[in-house]
Design a protein around this motif. Sequence first.
Motif, PDB file in Angstrom:
ATOM      1  N   UNK A 105      53.831  44.521  36.703  1.00  0.00           N
ATOM      2  CA  UNK A 105      53.504  45.897  37.064  1.00  0.00           C
ATOM      3  C   UNK A 105      52.349  46.329  36.178  1.00  0.00           C
ATOM      4  N   UNK A 106      51.152  46.393  36.741  1.00  0.00           N
ATOM      5  CA  UNK A 106      49.977  46.815  35.984  1.00  0.00           C
ATOM      6  C   UNK A 106      49.772  48.307  36.189  1.00  0.00           C
ATOM      7  N   UNK A 107      48.822  48.885  35.494  1.00  0.00           N
ATOM      8  CA  UNK A 107      48.580  50.319  35.655  1.00  0.00           C
ATOM      9  C   UNK A 107      47.926  50.633  36.993  1.00  0.00           C
ATOM     10  N   UNK A 108      47.288  49.635  37.631  1.00  0.00           N
ATOM     11  CA  UNK A 108      46.689  49.869  38.948  1.00  0.00           C
ATOM     12  C   UNK A 108      47.699  49.625  40.064  1.00  0.00           C
ATOM     13  N   UNK A 109      48.342  48.477  40.047  1.00  0.00           N
ATOM     14  CA  UNK A 109      49.309  48.133  41.083  1.00  0.00           C
ATOM     15  C   UNK A 109      50.056  46.867  40.661  1.00  0.00           C
ATOM     16  N   UNK A 110      51.194  46.596  41.296  1.00  0.00           N
ATOM     17  CA  UNK A 110      51.904  45.365  40.958  1.00  0.00           C
ATOM     18  C   UNK A 110      51.147  44.149  41.494  1.00  0.00           C
ATOM     19  N   UNK A 111      51.392  43.015  40.879  1.00  0.00           N
ATOM     20  CA  UNK A 111      50.772  41.773  41.317  1.00  0.00           C
ATOM     21  C   UNK A 111      51.771  40.637  41.124  1.00  0.00           C
ATOM     22  N   UNK A 112      51.768  39.698  42.057  1.00  0.00           N
ATOM     23  CA  UNK A 112      52.549  38.473  41.920  1.00  0.00           C
ATOM     24  C   UNK A 112      51.578  37.358  41.563  1.00  0.00           C
ATOM     25  N   UNK A 113      51.749  36.751  40.397  1.00  0.00           N
ATOM     26  CA  UNK A 113      50.906  35.625  39.966  1.00  0.00           C
ATOM     27  C   UNK A 113      51.740  34.368  40.139  1.00  0.00           C
ATOM     28  N   UNK A 114      51.256  33.439  40.948  1.00  0.00           N
ATOM     29  CA  UNK A 114      52.057  32.258  41.276  1.00  0.00           C
ATOM     30  C   UNK A 114      51.260  30.960  41.160  1.00  0.00           C
ATOM     31  N   UNK A 139      49.132  37.621  44.757  1.00  0.00           N
ATOM     32  CA  UNK A 139      49.574  38.468  45.859  1.00  0.00           C
ATOM     33  C   UNK A 139      49.567  39.914  45.403  1.00  0.00           C
ATOM     34  N   UNK A 140      49.028  40.799  46.248  1.00  0.00           N
ATOM     35  CA  UNK A 140      49.035  42.237  46.007  1.00  0.00           C
ATOM     36  C   UNK A 140      49.803  42.906  47.137  1.00  0.00           C
ATOM     37  N   UNK A 141      50.414  44.067  46.887  1.00  0.00           N
ATOM     38  CA  UNK A 141      51.102  44.775  47.967  1.00  0.00           C
ATOM     39  C   UNK A 141      50.143  45.068  49.114  1.00  0.00           C
ATOM     40  N   UNK A 142      50.613  44.866  50.333  1.00  0.00           N
ATOM     41  CA  UNK A 142      49.747  45.052  51.503  1.00  0.00           C
ATOM     42  C   UNK A 142      49.305  46.497  51.655  1.00  0.00           C
ATOM     43  N   UNK A 143      50.164  47.461  51.385  1.00  0.00           N
ATOM     44  CA  UNK A 143      49.813  48.854  51.651  1.00  0.00           C
ATOM     45  C   UNK A 143      49.289  49.603  50.438  1.00  0.00           C
ATOM     46  N   UNK A 145      47.953  48.714  47.600  1.00  0.00           N
ATOM     47  CA  UNK A 145      46.763  48.245  46.883  1.00  0.00           C
ATOM     48  C   UNK A 145      45.756  47.616  47.832  1.00  0.00           C
ATOM     49  N   UNK A 146      45.745  48.041  49.084  1.00  0.00           N
ATOM     50  CA  UNK A 146      44.851  47.428  50.065  1.00  0.00           C
ATOM     51  C   UNK A 146      43.379  47.630  49.719  1.00  0.00           C
ATOM     52  N   UNK A 147      43.078  48.645  48.905  1.00  0.00           N
ATOM     53  CA  UNK A 147      41.675  48.876  48.553  1.00  0.00           C
ATOM     54  C   UNK A 147      41.185  47.906  47.485  1.00  0.00           C
ATOM     55  N   UNK A 148      42.088  47.191  46.826  1.00  0.00           N
ATOM     56  CA  UNK A 148      41.696  46.227  45.785  1.00  0.00           C
ATOM     57  C   UNK A 148      41.334  44.912  46.444  1.00  0.00           C
ATOM     58  N   UNK A 149      40.169  44.430  46.158  1.00  0.00           N
ATOM     59  CA  UNK A 149      39.767  43.117  46.651  1.00  0.00           C
ATOM     60  C   UNK A 149      40.363  42.069  45.725  1.00  0.00           C
ATOM     61  N   UNK A 150      40.907  41.035  46.302  1.00  0.00           N
ATOM     62  CA  UNK A 150      41.537  39.984  45.520  1.00  0.00           C
ATOM     63  C   UNK A 150      40.501  39.051  44.943  1.00  0.00           C
ATOM     64  N   UNK A 151      40.694  38.722  43.683  1.00  0.00           N
ATOM     65  CA  UNK A 151      39.747  37.861  42.993  1.00  0.00           C
ATOM     66  C   UNK A 151      40.432  36.578  42.594  1.00  0.00           C
TER      67      UNK A 151
END
Length: 151
Positions: A105-114, A139-143, A145-151
């Motif tokens: 759980x980051x300050x921007x949004x949750x993330x799954x690192x796998x 993996x980022x939540x679909x709804x 954090x949709x504005x975050x581009x995955x890097x």
Amino acid sequence: MFLVGGQGAVLVMFVLSSYCSAVGAHCNVTGVWVNTLGSILSLHAEGLHLSGSLRTSVEVSHGGAGDEMTGQLVGVLGRGTQATFTMSVRWSGGSVTAWVGQCFQTWKCPVLRTMWLLRSEATVEEDNWKATRIGEDLFYPQKTCHEHKLV
């Protein structure tokens, strides 16, 4: 840029409190997640058990993930606020994939690192060397954090 006076102190306190409130917050894995390649992961946690599905957007060989390119998954969730987990999918095309990871759980949004292992079926033992692949997924939540581009 320097902030002066009470307004600057208030701004600094707000930023720090926003950041610190996310650190240690519970990371919930239940929901719909999207990875860097557009695969869609639907997860449901019930106690320490995970279930759901993964619709992959890629395959190593045509048909390897099956016609639907969707596999049902099972998994186990670790304890803790930033829980670890493992999950596996059996694809209808005959291959299997296993992931291990952690929810942050980051300050921007949750993330799954796998990290994942994909095992394709080798038709002969001599091809065993090329039947397993390893990689990494974010993996980022679909709804939310949709504005975050995955890097």
